[in-house]
Design a protein around this motif. Structure first.
Motif, mmCIF file in Angstrom:
data_model
loop_
_atom_site.group_PDB
_atom_site.id
_atom_site.type_symbol
_atom_site.label_atom_id
_atom_site.label_comp_id
_atom_site.label_asym_id
_atom_site.label_seq_id
_atom_site.Cartn_x
_atom_site.Cartn_y
_atom_site.Cartn_z
ATOM 1 N N LYS A 228 13.048 -0.056 -6.838
ATOM 2 C CA LYS A 228 14.173 0.880 -6.800
ATOM 3 C C LYS A 228 13.715 2.278 -6.409
ATOM 4 O O LYS A 228 14.392 2.980 -5.654
ATOM 5 C CB LYS A 228 14.875 0.935 -8.168
ATOM 6 N N PHE A 229 12.565 2.701 -6.924
ATOM 7 C CA PHE A 229 12.123 4.083 -6.755
ATOM 8 C C PHE A 229 11.133 4.152 -5.593
ATOM 9 O O PHE A 229 9.909 4.176 -5.785
ATOM 10 C CB PHE A 229 11.492 4.586 -8.058
ATOM 11 N N THR A 230 11.688 4.194 -4.392
ATOM 12 C CA THR A 230 10.875 4.184 -3.169
ATOM 13 C C THR A 230 11.234 5.384 -2.294
ATOM 14 O O THR A 230 12.301 5.992 -2.457
ATOM 15 C CB THR A 230 11.124 2.891 -2.373
ATOM 16 N N GLY B 23 0.783 -1.225 0.000
ATOM 17 C CA GLY B 23 0.000 0.000 0.000
ATOM 18 C C GLY B 23 0.811 1.270 0.000
ATOM 19 O O GLY B 23 0.253 2.369 0.159
ATOM 20 N N LYS B 24 2.145 1.180 -0.188
ATOM 21 C CA LYS B 24 2.994 2.371 -0.225
ATOM 22 C C LYS B 24 3.178 2.836 -1.675
ATOM 23 O O LYS B 24 3.194 2.033 -2.606
ATOM 24 C CB LYS B 24 4.352 2.073 0.399
ATOM 25 N N TRP B 25 3.357 4.141 -1.841
ATOM 26 C CA TRP B 25 3.581 4.685 -3.170
ATOM 27 C C TRP B 25 5.026 4.445 -3.597
ATOM 28 O O TRP B 25 5.958 4.744 -2.852
ATOM 29 C CB TRP B 25 3.290 6.183 -3.202
ATOM 30 N N VAL B 26 5.192 3.891 -4.784
ATOM 31 C CA VAL B 26 6.514 3.668 -5.363
ATOM 32 C C VAL B 26 6.505 4.201 -6.794
ATOM 33 O O VAL B 26 5.449 4.374 -7.400
ATOM 34 C CB VAL B 26 6.894 2.169 -5.364
ATOM 35 N N GLY B 27 7.698 4.450 -7.308
ATOM 36 C CA GLY B 27 7.810 4.955 -8.671
ATOM 37 C C GLY B 27 8.053 3.835 -9.675
ATOM 38 O O GLY B 27 8.570 2.763 -9.332
#
Length: 390
Positions: free
Chosen positions: A303-305, A181-185
């Motif tokens: 990678k994009f966190t 549920g976390k936003w990542v790129g």
């Protein structure tokens, strides 16, 4: 001489009567405007032009198409009207079903050739796409298929080159939620290239359908000039590595597949039935390449966190302070004007320390710190033009 030039120009214009070209253009336009929607959903701003996909469609691929066409003209590359009709139908279906993802030449040419061989084997009728002067039963089908195998190997090599050197260009960043549920790129890599391929059609070909179609006489054989719209598509999502790293891996695998298809083409000269195996291997191999990439992305760490010591960058808008400082995707902004930053609010406060100048401490993709700086002009974005993961 003038008559020959006119006929050649008509032949080149033959690409305009093939429906697959217009469907490809329409898909490229739709893809561009759809991309704008999820760019705005992620960052509330448009990142790239909605015409980016269409510009790429009429880009480097045309150069390769012209170069290959010159070779094909000298070797006397020929297709049949039936094969071309099937190719247009297959390409349109794959574009509508899978858009960019399903338009590798491994799929379009592979499926077309297998269907065409079935038409020959079961003696199906393709009216009105038949040439009465050259019935399909009179075609040397084994030789025809072997030639197509080598053409497919060459086009797969071109596909690998395009993926390697342009597949990651202007990759579109996006935000998505992880399983926790976390936003990542992530990045969406999506390209469509047009390769206009000149070939000849033995017999009267399309002249049976269009009176104006150019006909050439070479010895006792007549040929129609044709430009085939070869369309190569590429689409992958990247979230565990930089876009350029992903395209390099995929390009290496597609190159290996092209070499394998070429080897099968050589063997099929001795054992003609292996030409059919080459098409099956091409289809299965290209599917496996995409499937393997998706599995690797799924099983690898993001990678994009969000970072504990700074702000993760996904990219920068053109003509902004961030673009002038060459801040790249995957880099982490640790300090702004000497002040440590952890989120967007920290960034704003640090920028207020000096509204005319900005100095950043950035950790690059090799884990090394570097200092970048630029003047901030009145028309510049207050956010520096950054796309961030927080």
């Amino acid at each position: 001489m003038e008559t020959i030039i006119v006929e050649i120009v008509k032949g080149i214009g033959s690409i305009l009567v093939q429906p697959a070209l217009y469907v490809s253009i329409l898909i490229a336009i739709i893809a561009g405007f759809n991309r704008i929607k999820w760019e705005r959903k992620s960052f509330h701003v448009r990142i790239h032009s909605p015409w980016q996909e269409l510009k790429g469609f009429f880009g480097l691929g045309i150069v390769f198409g012209v170069a290959i066409s010159i070779i094909m003209v000298f070797v006397g590359f020929t297709l049949t009207i039936g094969w071309i009709a099937i190719f247009n139908a297959v390409l349109i279906v794959l574009l509508l079903v899978g858009m960019f993802r399903m338009t590798s030449t491994a799929y379009t040419i592979g499926i077309t050739s297998l269907v065409y061989y079935a038409v020959y084997y079961f003696d199906w009728q393709l009216a009105p796409f038949e040439d009465r002067m050259l019935p399909i039963r009179d075609l040397y089908i084994d030789n025809f298929m072997i030639v197509i195998v080598f053409v497919l190997a060459l086009l797969l090599a071109v596909e690998a080159f395009l993926i390697q050197f342009t597949g990651a260009n202007q990759a579109s960043p996006m935000l998505r939620k992880s399983g926790r549920g976390k936003w990542v790129g992530a990045f969406q890599l999506r390209r469509l290239w047009l390769l206009p391929l000149v070939c000849f059609i033995p017999g009267h070909g399309f002249a049976a359908l269009f009176d104006w179609w150019p006909i050439f006489q070479i010895g006792n054989q007549t040929f129609s000039l044709m430009v085939l719209p070869i369309v190569i598509g590429f689409q992958q999502q990247v979230q565990s590595q930089l876009p350029a790293q992903a395209t390099h891996k995929i390009a290496v695998r597609v190159t290996s597949l092209s070499i394998l298809i070429a080897l099968l083409g050589v063997v099929s000269i001795v054992i003609p039935v292996l030409s059919l195996l080459a098409f099956i291997v091409a289809i299965a191999g290209r599917f496996w390449i995409s499937y393997r990439h998706r599995n690797e992305e799924r099983d690898s760490a993001f990678k994009f966190t969000p970072q504990v010591d700074g702000i993760m960058v996904l990219g920068a808008r053109e003509n902004t302070p961030a673009s002038r400082m060459d801040i790249l995707a995957g880099e982490v902004i640790m300090e702004v004007n000497g002040i440590p930053v952890m989120d967007r609010e920290d960034l704003y406060e640090a920028l207020n320390e000096n509204r005319a100048y900005c100095k950043l401490k950035v950790r690059d993709n090799n884990g090394e710190p570097r200092i970048v700086q630029t003047a901030i002009y009145e028309e510049d974005s207050f956010e520096l033009g950054l796309f961030m993961v927080e």
